[in-house]
Structures are given as structure tokens and as C-alpha cells.
Design an enzyme around this catalytic site. Structure first.
Site, PDB file in Angstrom:
ATOM      1  CE1 TYR A   1      -7.428  20.346  32.300  1.00  0.00           C
ATOM      2  CE2 TYR A   1      -6.834  21.021  34.567  1.00  0.00           C
ATOM      3  CZ  TYR A   1      -6.928  21.313  33.102  1.00  0.00           C
ATOM      4  OH  TYR A   1      -7.003  22.722  32.889  1.00  0.00           O
TER       5      TYR A   1
ATOM      6  CB  SER B   1      -6.434  29.564  34.538  1.00  0.00           C
ATOM      7  OG  SER B   1      -6.978  29.348  33.486  1.00  0.00           O
TER       8      SER B   1
ATOM      9  CD  GLN C   1      -4.155  31.529  31.212  1.00  0.00           C
ATOM     10  OE1 GLN C   1      -5.321  31.442  31.688  1.00  0.00           O
ATOM     11  NE2 GLN C   1      -4.126  31.142  29.844  1.00  0.00           N
TER      12      GLN C   1
ATOM     13  CE1 TYR D   1      -5.094  28.703  28.101  1.00  0.00           C
ATOM     14  CE2 TYR D   1      -7.073  29.514  29.140  1.00  0.00           C
ATOM     15  CZ  TYR D   1      -5.991  28.517  29.043  1.00  0.00           C
ATOM     16  OH  TYR D   1      -5.884  27.597  29.988  1.00  0.00           O
TER      17      TYR D   1
ATOM     18  CB  THR E   1      -1.371  30.768  27.381  1.00  0.00           C
ATOM     19  OG1 THR E   1      -1.396  30.877  28.770  1.00  0.00           O
ATOM     20  CG2 THR E   1      -0.971  29.550  27.122  1.00  0.00           C
TER      21      THR E   1
ATOM     22  NE  ARG F   1      -3.864  18.923  27.383  1.00  0.00           N
ATOM     23  CZ  ARG F   1      -4.205  20.298  27.279  1.00  0.00           C
ATOM     24  NH1 ARG F   1      -5.243  20.460  28.376  1.00  0.00           N
ATOM     25  NH2 ARG F   1      -3.462  21.381  26.750  1.00  0.00           N
TER      26      ARG F   1
ATOM     27  CE  LYS G   1       2.639  29.127  31.684  1.00  0.00           C
ATOM     28  NZ  LYS G   1       2.101  27.783  30.933  1.00  0.00           N
TER      29      LYS G   1
ATOM     30  CG  HIS H   1       0.422  24.294  28.157  1.00  0.00           C
ATOM     31  ND1 HIS H   1       0.009  25.623  27.734  1.00  0.00           N
ATOM     32  CD2 HIS H   1      -0.563  23.734  28.602  1.00  0.00           C
ATOM     33  CE1 HIS H   1      -1.132  25.805  28.264  1.00  0.00           C
ATOM     34  NE2 HIS H   1      -1.524  24.861  28.753  1.00  0.00           N
TER      35      HIS H   1
ATOM     36  NE  ARG I   1      -2.288  20.456  31.103  1.00  0.00           N
ATOM     37  CZ  ARG I   1      -3.548  19.400  31.109  1.00  0.00           C
ATOM     38  NH1 ARG I   1      -3.030  18.424  31.864  1.00  0.00           N
ATOM     39  NH2 ARG I   1      -4.586  19.955  31.104  1.00  0.00           N
TER      40      ARG I   1
END
Length: 388
Positions: A25, A107, A128, A130, A156, A165, A252, A276, A279
Site C-alpha cells: 500500500y 489523514s 487533511q 478529502y 486533497t 493500484r 494539495k 499523490h 498513486r
């Protein structure tokens, strides 16, 4: 403790100690991983100019980010799932950052909650968020961040649609890990990790479970996550989120001057030049290649931070010399956390600081705030010459 001389030493210990799905990860990019690899390899195209016979006493790496004094212009970037890299990982990393005098960014998809981290630290940390479509959840999330005395939020912007991924899909990544024959076989080899996790405060997303509507346990989390991210995100929505917070905001995920200029127009306090960590959009330029153009566009209007690819103090110095006001590190501190817990995060910061300080001195400077592009040899076509 083993003799740790560089970040790669911590990475080797980390790989041995942490279950494969969580190592993968951290140590993976999207699709072909071209951008993930070039984020680090492109630093090698930039060289230093050595200087001699200059007084190197009384050196300092002290600087400021968002008006806060730091021991060096470095912040711990937000990384999800860090409580799966080591039991209570977010708490341990936040404590290490506080002791070292640099910011920690929690996060939204952390294992330990905002309240967990606030209860174990004394210095305000960054949070952070989202860009989620659920306004009620977002308002309550920001209220919780304010109550925890968070000094800034980092929004973000580059995760409206998640990049694929491959390793995460093949490993069946989840928190807590799903028990399959394959995962059980791997977990059986990670005894110290497992014993520590038995005493962990949480094993699933502490900021979401019990807070988002309908998410009461890990089984209901996956369906919420699939629908939560706001695919319709635009700059008007970004402004709404900034107003919802009402304090200092870092945006970001900026990778071109047009987006940087929009961020400046909205009144963001800072942006982070970041892809990122490779990613999300594979095949895009490395962050270090686009940094100079973004600095030229908005560097006089707001703070510009750099993220993606830093594995040494020399990388930090190169980004600062190209004009960044600070950097965010992700994998470098996660390696330390997974390897040795809080002590490992501290060791990673010590390694980076020593490399930064020594290289700065050998380039003829003793104040990190005076470093500029004159210490570098940068290829003429480093940013690329592209046909329209």
C-alpha cells in the site's frame, strides 16, 4: 537499534516487519508506476555546486510554514491507514513530529481518530480532508478538527477518481486485513507486528466509522467509501470547503500553473505541488519537474510546498533551492514508523535533517532560508520541451 544511516535502511527493516498488503500500500504507484519511479529518479538529474572556505558555524535549518516556526521546513504528509503500519501509528508519528518540531498531518482515512491524536499531543497538528459530497459529514469533520485545535486543513484535490493500484487489488487491501489463506500465511511471519496490533486502540477508520451516516463497522465502510468522493468537484466547491473551515487552508495536488493560479485567486494560504506520490495519474511528470513553473506563477502570492519523491535530505534541499517554501514527506516517515514505531519516525527525521544540514553547509550556506537556485546545476531542458 540497527545502525541507521539513510532512509533505505529503515525501508529494509520496514519491509521485513510489516504485512505485505500494507507494505505494498505504501510502496506502490498506479498503473505502470512510471510516475512513482520518476518522482525519485528525476532528482538525480539535478546536481549541487560545492563551495569551500566559507564560515559554517552557527548553522540553522529553522524556518516557518503557515506562520509556525519549525526545526526544518518539513511537514509529515497525510498518509491513510498508518495505524495498520504500526499499532497506534498516527499517534506515534504525531508525537515524534511534535518532539522534533515539525508539523504532522492527520489523514481523514486514518486508523486513529482526530480525538485520539489530540489526546496524546500538545502541539496543534494539521488535518487533511478529502473532497467528499456529504456536507453533513464534512461539517462535523471540520467541527471535530476545530475542537481538536487543528491549526490548518489540507484539502486533497486529486482524488475525485481513484487511480488503479494493481498491488492493492491483488492483495485485497482492507483495514483490518481480510483473513484469506494468502494473508494468514503472510501474517504468520509478522509476529511482532501482530502482537502490537492486539493492543491497538483501533483497527479500522476512526474518523469515519460511527461518524458517517450508515457506517457502523468495517463491513459498511467499503460501500460508503465507493460513493463518498465528489466526482463533481470544481473550484466553487473548493471555495465552499474553504469557507466551511474558515481557517488556514493548504490545497494539495497542484501540478500545473493554471490550477496554482486558481488556488491563489481563491485565497488559499499554501499549495502543495504533488502528484499523490505517483498513486493517481500515472504518466504525468514528476513533481520536481513542474515545481519551477508553479513557483514562477504563484510563488510571490502564497506559500508553495513540495511533495512526492523525497527520500533524503538532499532531495529536500533541491526542492527548497528551486523555490519551495517547505516540503511534505510521506513514505520516508512511514518506513520509520513500520520499522520501529515512534523511534523510527524520529530516526527518519534525524537522518533527513543531518543530510539537509550537511549538504547545505557543503554548498556554502548556513541558513536554510538563504538557499536559492545558485547552489544547483539544473539541466536546461529539465522542465521539458513539449510540442503544443
Amino acid at each position: 537499534m540497527a545502525v541507521i544511516t539513510c532512509i533505505d535502511d529503515l525501508k529494509r527493516i520496514y519491509r521485513r516487519r510489516v504485512p505485505k498488503m500494507f507494505y505494498d500500500y505504501c510502496e506502490t504507484g498506479s498503473w505502470s508506476e512510471q510516475t512513482f519511479e520518476e518522482n525519485t529518479s528525476d532528482f538525480r538529474s539535478i546536481y549541487f555546486r560545492q563551495r569551500v572556505a566559507i564560515d559554517m558555524t552557527r548553522r540553522t535549518t529553522e524556518s516557518q510554514m503557515l506562520g509556525e516556526t519549525m526545526s526544518m521546513p518539513v511537514a509529515l504528509a497525510p498518509v491513510g491507514l498508518t495505524g495498520m503500519q504500526h499499532a497506534d501509528g498516527e499517534i506515534l508519528a504525531a508525537k515524534a513530529a511534535e518532539d522534533f518540531g515539525v508539523p504532522f498531518t492527520l489523514s481523514t482515512l486514518s486508523i486513529c481518530s482526530i480525538e485520539d491524536v489530540a489526546a496524546e499531543t500538545t502541539r496543534p497538528f494539521w488535518f487533511q480532508v478529502y473532497t467528499l459530497s456529504d456536507d453533513d459529514f464534512m461539517r462535523r469533520l471540520m467541527e471535530r478538527a476545530r475542537a481538536a485545535n487543528c491549526s490548518a486543513i489540507v484539502i486533497t484535490l486529486d482524488l475525485q477518481v481513484q487511480g488503479q493500484r494493481h498491488k492493492d487489488l491483488k492483495n485485497g487491501l482492507s483495514a483490518p486485513p481480510k483473513l484469506t489463506i494468502k494473508s494468514i500465511a503472510n501474517l504468520a511471519t509478522k509476529v511482532s507486528w501482530g502482537l502490537e496490533m492486539l493492543g491497538a486502540r483501533r483497527r479500522t477508520f476512526g474518523n469515519v466509522v460511527g461518524h458517517a451516516q450508515g457506517v457502523t463497522d468495517s463491513s459498511s465502510l467499503s460501500s460508503w467509501t465507493a460513493e463518498a468522493f465528489d466526482h463533481s468537484l470544481d473550484w466553487d466547491r473548493v471555495k465552499q470547503l474553504m469557507d466551511m473551515w474558515g481557517g488556514k487552508v493548504v490545497l494539495k495536488g497542484i501540478m500545473n500553473r493554471e490550477d496554482a493560479e486558481r488556488a491563489a485567486e481563491l485565497g488559499a494560504d499554501a499549495i502543495v505541488v504533488s502528484n499523490h506520490g505517483g498513486r493517481q495519474l500515472d504518466g504525468t511528470l514528476s513533481s520536481i519537474r513542474v515545481l519551477p513553473d508553479i513557483i514562477a506563477a504563484v510563488g510571490d502570492r502564497m506559500e508553495v510546498y513540495f511533495d512526492s519523491g523525497i527520500r533524503s535530505g538532499q532531495d529536500i534541499l533541491k526542492a527548497l533551492a528551486l523555490g519551495a517554501d517547505g516540503v511534505m514527506i510521506g513514505r520516508a516517515w512511514v518506513y520509520g514508523l513500520g520499522a520501529m514505531g515512534q523511534e523510527g519516525v524520529t530516526r527518519s527525521l534525524e537522518v533527513l535533517h543531518k543530510e539537509l544540514d550537511t549538504t547545505m553547509a557543503l554548498c556554502g550556506h548556513r541558513d536554510i532560508n538563504a538557499v536559492d537556485r545558485n547552489i544547483l546545476h539544473v539541466p536546461e531542458d529539465f522542465a521539458g520541451r513539449w510540442a503544443d
